[in-house]
Design a protein around this motif. Sequence first.
Motif, short mmCIF file in Angstrom:
data_model
loop_
_atom_site.label_atom_id
_atom_site.label_comp_id
_atom_site.label_asym_id
_atom_site.label_seq_id
_atom_site.Cartn_x
_atom_site.Cartn_y
_atom_site.Cartn_z
N GLY A 90 60.31 46.89 78.93
CA GLY A 90 61.56 47.65 78.94
C GLY A 90 61.72 48.56 77.73
N TYR A 91 60.99 48.28 76.65
CA TYR A 91 61.08 49.16 75.47
C TYR A 91 60.15 50.37 75.63
N ASP A 92 59.65 50.55 76.84
CA ASP A 92 58.90 51.75 77.21
C ASP A 92 59.58 52.29 78.47
N LEU A 127 69.40 51.62 73.24
CA LEU A 127 69.02 53.03 73.27
C LEU A 127 67.64 53.15 72.61
N VAL A 128 66.64 53.29 73.46
CA VAL A 128 65.25 53.29 72.96
C VAL A 128 64.74 54.72 73.00
N VAL A 129 65.00 55.46 71.91
CA VAL A 129 64.70 56.90 71.94
C VAL A 129 63.80 57.35 70.79
N GLY A 291 72.29 50.25 64.54
CA GLY A 291 70.91 50.72 64.43
C GLY A 291 70.01 49.57 64.02
N GLU A 292 68.86 49.50 64.66
CA GLU A 292 67.90 48.47 64.27
C GLU A 292 67.02 49.03 63.16
N LEU A 293 67.20 48.50 61.95
CA LEU A 293 66.38 48.95 60.84
C LEU A 293 64.96 48.47 61.05
N LEU A 317 67.24 36.73 58.55
CA LEU A 317 66.23 36.33 59.53
C LEU A 317 64.90 35.97 58.87
N GLN A 318 64.63 36.66 57.78
CA GLN A 318 63.32 36.45 57.13
C GLN A 318 63.40 35.46 55.97
N THR A 319 64.55 34.82 55.83
CA THR A 319 64.72 33.87 54.72
C THR A 319 64.51 32.46 55.22
N HIS A 350 65.26 38.96 70.19
CA HIS A 350 64.15 38.87 71.15
C HIS A 350 62.79 39.12 70.50
N ASP A 351 62.77 39.49 69.22
CA ASP A 351 61.50 39.76 68.54
C ASP A 351 61.06 38.64 67.62
N GLN A 352 61.93 37.69 67.37
CA GLN A 352 61.66 36.70 66.32
C GLN A 352 61.66 35.29 66.89
#
Length: 527
Positions: A90-92, A127-129, A291-293, A317-319, A350-352
């Motif tokens: 879906g990210y494509d 919004l995958v642009v 916005g997703e950094l 998330l990364q701690t 959904h990525d972690q």
Amino acid sequence: PAVCRPVARGTTGRVMRPPVPPRHTDPGWWKTGVVYQVYPRSFADTTGDGVGDLEGITRHLDHLAGEPGSLGVDAIWLSPINPSPGHDLGYDISDYASVDPLFGSEADFDRLVAEAHRRGLKVILDLVVNHTSDAHSWFTASRSSPDGPYGNRYLWRDPAGVDAFGRPIPPNNWVSFFGGPGWEWDPIRGQFYQHTFLAQQPDLNWRDPGTPTAVTEMMRGWMARGVDGFRMDVFNALLKDPGLRSNPVRPGRSPWARQVHLHDKDQPDLPALLASIRAVVDEAPGRMTVGELFDGDVVRAADLTTERHLVFDFELLQTRWSAAAMGRAVERRESAFGPDRWPTVAISNHDQPRHVSRWSGGRDRDALARAAAVLLLTLRGTPFLYYGEELGVPGIIVPNRHAIDPPARGAGPDFPWWNRDQARAPMPWTGEPGAGFTAGRPWLPLPPDAATRNVASQRADPGSVLSFYRALLRLRRATPALHAGAFARVPSSTPGVLAFRRWTPDGRALVVLNLGRRQVTATIDPR
Ligand code: TEU
């Protein structure tokens, strides 16, 4: 076991004050509310094909809001629902203007929005642009007609030369975040095109005036259908260096980490572009973006945050799950954002890896799930709650050789990659064989404990993780200090304890968390 108290009483007295701040001071749902992330493939399947769909989301909205037993969140963010060949699930995207038939019809989407709104839930789309699918008609036109209207819509370049075997050499040293080179040779056009992710995800050229025009027109179309906001995928990568200069190199664990990403993202003219996109969202009140950094730190996240427009940073998330590390992370966030900018709080997506699996380290999972819920819902910022976390769902185990997640299939010693399938298991609704998710064969395995850990069983159990979430969400909503207040850490000399205060002019809260493995007695001086 980890012990946590959602909101403790300080030595100075009670913390809970009557709810409902006066309407004119309510800064908006995007700030005080809680967003629930739905991964549509994995939420609920009503057709029996094993893949979740929009009708499934609509049927389960009561789980989220609108009735006494609901969780009580304020908005849903749907991971992409547009047509996609599915190389990146879906990210494509191959058509921004419609709904993927995999998920249902256009009418299903409109009904979902109407039913969500009826329950007071806002709807946020992904919004995958930064890129499209290579199956998008813009790309097909771009590769076949360099001089046509779409000729400049992507980042095309001639080769830098040919190698000893006569093969074209890419124009610069950029690499893909998903492994391999950042350029793909296109024999049709006889040029390379750039891709930050898969070769099937060509990056759009945001310096071609046709790109912002087409994207904002598409956004207006979705807003006209009732959409309240957008989560902007990798939004700081939209613009690249106009000269496409090579990145400086440095030591690192993977090809991506061995470059300083000076030229393939975070360009000086990004804030102006974002302002123009955000202005379109602001054409009507009550809308927002987040916005997703992409691959950046919390200072950068704070820099790109503006009024009504949030940014995900991945500091928490990364701690790791330790009071000292988490305390430092929280302080870095607070000092980066300062009192005037509003952060987000995200501890899973959904990525972690799901945080229950990532952080439990042999601890009692439910206790960890509850403590993490307190962190998520009482830190300063807008919480984003990933589906299933409200049940304490663990990750599933999918060996890389069975991975659906494309970068996981390319993982190796020089390209370490977490298989993202593990966080995308179907939502367990009931203890039945398909977990109430599907009557067919689920696209990914169900969570291992779905027979006992599911919405139906936890709804009936006042001691469950779900009941805890519901109570905590209710408390958060009723306590302005928690959903809108200022933040300060409260020192504690007890190992494992993280404590902080939240306050508004007329109410305050003290939050005390035990991140350690042992039960402790902590003396807190909230001052
Ligand atoms: O993810 C971008 C991405 O890869 C980062 O968020 C990454 O996880 C982070 O920097 C930590 O390493 C977005 C989507 O969320 C993801 O699902 C897509 O695959 C990707 O963009 C491409 O669209």
